[in-house]
Motif scaffolding. Structure first.
Motif: not given
Length: 735
Positions: A584-592
């Motif tokens: 989920s942190r990677r997903l968050n990174q993708g949105q950033a």
């Protein structure tokens, strides 16, 4: 409730014990080899009874002997060439086998599987696979009756195959009608009464010969509707001279089944109404098979078919009376109290009457013995239920057993047993193992969507406004692709659906939280999502932000606690929770990265570099979301590291493909079609793959990516037709 005791008589007790083991015959006990030798004859008895009900073949007659020989050779021919589930017969006979061609068997396999893939899990578990295959071959075997002795093997095989094609149509129609009528009181959209009626009207118009537009009704989106469309296609392809008899036979089946379903609505219902309805329902089924097998209709045969139908129906209803009572199905045994009748007395009266009628027909007497076997084998449970319902006296027990054993002794003298179980039970067993992973996506969706929708919603006994907002977003509709993926992977790894449900809820809640945040003014600034106002438009913006956090926290809670409660090892669950948090942190990174690119659109990148950046963002966002729906299931099943790595790569590439399709749809669809705003990327200063490549090249890239995924992950996709359908859905979806 006290259990029902067996009668004291040793011979009767011995007979019942053998019946319960499936070994009953005239001598009660025979060795297994002798039983196997009888299996073919028993199958013929069953088929003759059901599909030649209007005839009374003489076992000493040459026509009957020739018919039995041809059926025997045909069945052995199918078995010797590996036709699925018909391997009870040994090969090596000197007679020339009647063997279907490779193309003929391929047609039957393909269309049988196609029909089964469209059937819901609950209908398959009730024996639909067995029913469809038996009906297919029952009609085909019927066609072998009364063929001249000098007919060539090739002509016999061709006649058998054409009849099997029509038998499959009967099986399909029976599956649709019986399946829909068996679905009771289900609140799901796929099971609504209106949609059932729509399918029935479609079939009725089809079978009545009325002109209609198959594309004017959304049947393709419904599991049973897909079978109806297949039925339409096959019936429509028949030559005109063959089409009408098929339509007539199937229409009889439809009306007989629907009439029986409306039985409990009759005012002043009587025993006569019930018995007539049972006879029509069962008789219409047998008569349909008889006509589809190419046999001529004679009015004097109608009584025989109705009697055959009554026997089959009353036996099934007696055997299933507990299930029918629990499911609210109207039968003799569930309506007996309403009509003030004793159902056991009625059953015995019908059996006695039919035994007298059938006494000169060994085939029908064998079938009668088989019908009697079923309640005997399940006697204690069935009798206890009926005693409880109708306050019967205990002396019914002794009389009941003595009478039934006399009937069985007399009628099963030819060695008949549960022949269709002997030959076709393996069909059902194989299909029950194969079916969960190979349902059509529409069917799979129909099977799991109600429990998924129920599981993902947050309980809100305290009327928390944040939970209201969270549930608003969860209830906004959508494809539920991610929880469906969880359930598909659970079917591949043979994890019970209920055990995987907490994980499905976790992933959908996390996904919905990400959508709420994506739509905020500080990010994508979207007004609609799934055809409804976004959360921050429907509620205050602060409320939407906190609702997203509520969803994330509840997702962790349901994952950590729910999976342990479902019996998974706590250490494995901890690893799954850690994996979900990390991804989920990677997903968050993708949105950033996505937002950073939109806020700085003039970065020095050529088109190739920009496209690579878009792919990386898609992998981090959509690819990770798919990863979260797939990999944790494999972790719960304790898959090895190489399998996990392969699933991660598959998810990454599928996520990129999904985003390419999104870019194309954003360019070619309206907000009303998509259910969300279009052109958001352009408004935010972002280019898409369509902007870089052009619409035609973007579509070509999409098709190549899909082809490569199918090829590179063929081993994974072979494990589940539903997973293959999801890949196709991603490519062909319209929103």
């Amino acid at each position: 409730m006290n259990s029902v005791n067996m009668p004291d008589d040793k011979l009767t007790t011995q007979a019942i014990k053998q019946l319960q083991k499936g070994n009953f015959n005239a001598r009660h006990v025979r060795n297994f080899q002798a039983y196997k030798k009888q299996a073919n004859q028993n199958a013929l008895n069953d088929f003759i009874f059901k599909f030649l009900g209007g005839k009374n073949p003489d076992p000493t007659d040459k026509t009957t002997a020739l018919f039995i020989k041809r059926v025997y050779l045909m069945m052995k021919g199918l078995s010797s060439h590996g036709f699925e589930s018909l391997k009870i017969f040994q090969t090596g006979d000197d007679e020339k086998l009647l063997v279907l061609s490779i193309d003929q068997k391929a047609w039957l396999r393909f269309n049988l599987k196609k029909t089964l893939c469209a059937m819901p899990e609950g209908i398959i578990s009730q024996g639909a696979a067995n029913q469809i295959v038996r009906t297919t071959f029952g009609v085909a075997i019927n066609s072998l009756w009364d063929i001249p002795q000098d007919t060539s093997s090739e002509a016999i095989v061709e006649r058998f195959f054409k009849a099997a094609q029509k038998g499959l149509l009967l099986g399909m129609a029976y599956a649709i009608v019986d399946g829909l009528l068996d679905i009771k009181n289900n609140p799901g959209q796929m099971y609504s009464e209106g949609q059932k009626k729509e399918v029935f009207e479609f079939i009725r118009n089809l079978l009545s010969g009325n002109s209609m537009d198959r594309n004017a009704t959304p049947l393709g989106k419904m599991a049973f509707g897909k079978i109806a469309l297949e039925l339409y296609k096959h019936v429509d392809a028949l030559p005109p001279e063959e089409r009408r008899p098929v339509q007539t036979a199937l229409l009889m089946l439809l009306e007989g089944q629907i009439r029986d379903d409306k039985l409990e609505q009759i005012t002043g219902l009587t025993l006569r109404d019930i018995l007539i309805s049972m006879a029509i329902k069962g008789g219409a089924t047998y008569l349909s098979g008889y006509l589809l097998g190419g046999q001529p209709y004679r009015e004097e045969n109608l009584r025989e078919f109705m009697e055959s139908g009554l026997l089959g129906q009353i036996s099934d209803d007696f055997h299933d009376c507990r299930k029918d009572r629990d499911e609210g199905v109207a039968t003799l045994f569930t309506l007996a109290g309403q009509c003030h009748i004793n159902p056991i007395e009625t059953y015995l009266s019908v059996i006695s009457y039919l035994a007298e009628r059938f006494k000169d027909n060994p085939y029908k007497m064998s079938a009668l013995g088989e019908a009697v076997y079923r309640p005997v084998a399940n006697c204690a449970e069935t009798l206890n239920l009926l005693y409880d319902l109708y306050h019967l006296e205990e002396n019914w027990n002794q009389d009941y057993f003595e009478y039934l054993c006399q009937i069985s002794e007399k009628s099963m003298a030819s060695g008949a047993s549960r022949s269709h179980y002997s030959i076709f039970a393996n069909v059902q067993r194989v299909c029950e193992k194969w079916h969960p992973r190979n349902r059509d996506l529409a069917t799979f969706h129909m099977d799991v969507i109600d429990p998924v929708n129920e599981e993902v919603l947050l309980s809100n006994p305290g009327h928390n406004p944040l939970v209201d907002t969270a549930n608003y977003s969860l209830n906004a509709g959508g494809k539920r692709l991610r929880p469906i993926l969880v359930m598909v992977m659970a079917s591949i790894y043979k994890i019970e659906p209920a055990r995987a449900m907490p994980l499905a809820a976790t992933i959908e809640r996390l996904h919905t939280a990400s959508l709420i945040l994506d739509d905020l003014p500080a990010q994508d600034d979207a007004n609609t999502r799934r055809g409804k106002p976004t959360a921050h438009k429907q509620y205050p913006e602060w409320n939407a932000q906190l609702a997203a956090i509520e969803l994330i926290m509840s997702a962790i809670e349901v994952c950590a606690n729910g999976l342990v409660l479902q019996g998974f090892d706590a250490d494995i669950v901890n690893k799954v929770v850690y994996y979900i948090a990390n991804k989920s942190r990677r997903l968050n990174q993708g949105q950033a990265h996505d937002l950073e690119l939109s806020k700085n659109p003039n970065q020095a990148m050529n088109d190739a570099e920009y496209l690579q950046q878009l792919d990386e963002i898609a992998a981090l966002k959509t690819g990770t979301a798919i990863d979260l729906s797939i990999v944790p299931v494999a972790m719960l099943a304790q898959a090895d590291e190489s399998t996990i790595q392969g699933l991660q790569d598959f998810s990454r590439r599928l996520g990129i493909l999904y985003q390419v399709v999104d870019d194309i749809l954003d360019c070619t669809s309206t907000p009303g079609q998509l259910g969300k705003d279009t052109g958001i990327d352009a408004k935010n200063g972002l280019k898409t793959s369509v902007d870089i490549l052009g619409i035609d090249n973007a579509k070509a890239r999409m098709n190549k990516m899909a082809k490569d995924i199918r090829q590179d992950y063929s081993a994974l996709l072979r494990q589940s037709k539903t997973l293959r359908d999801i890949v196709e859905f991603i490519v062909t979806r319209k929103k």
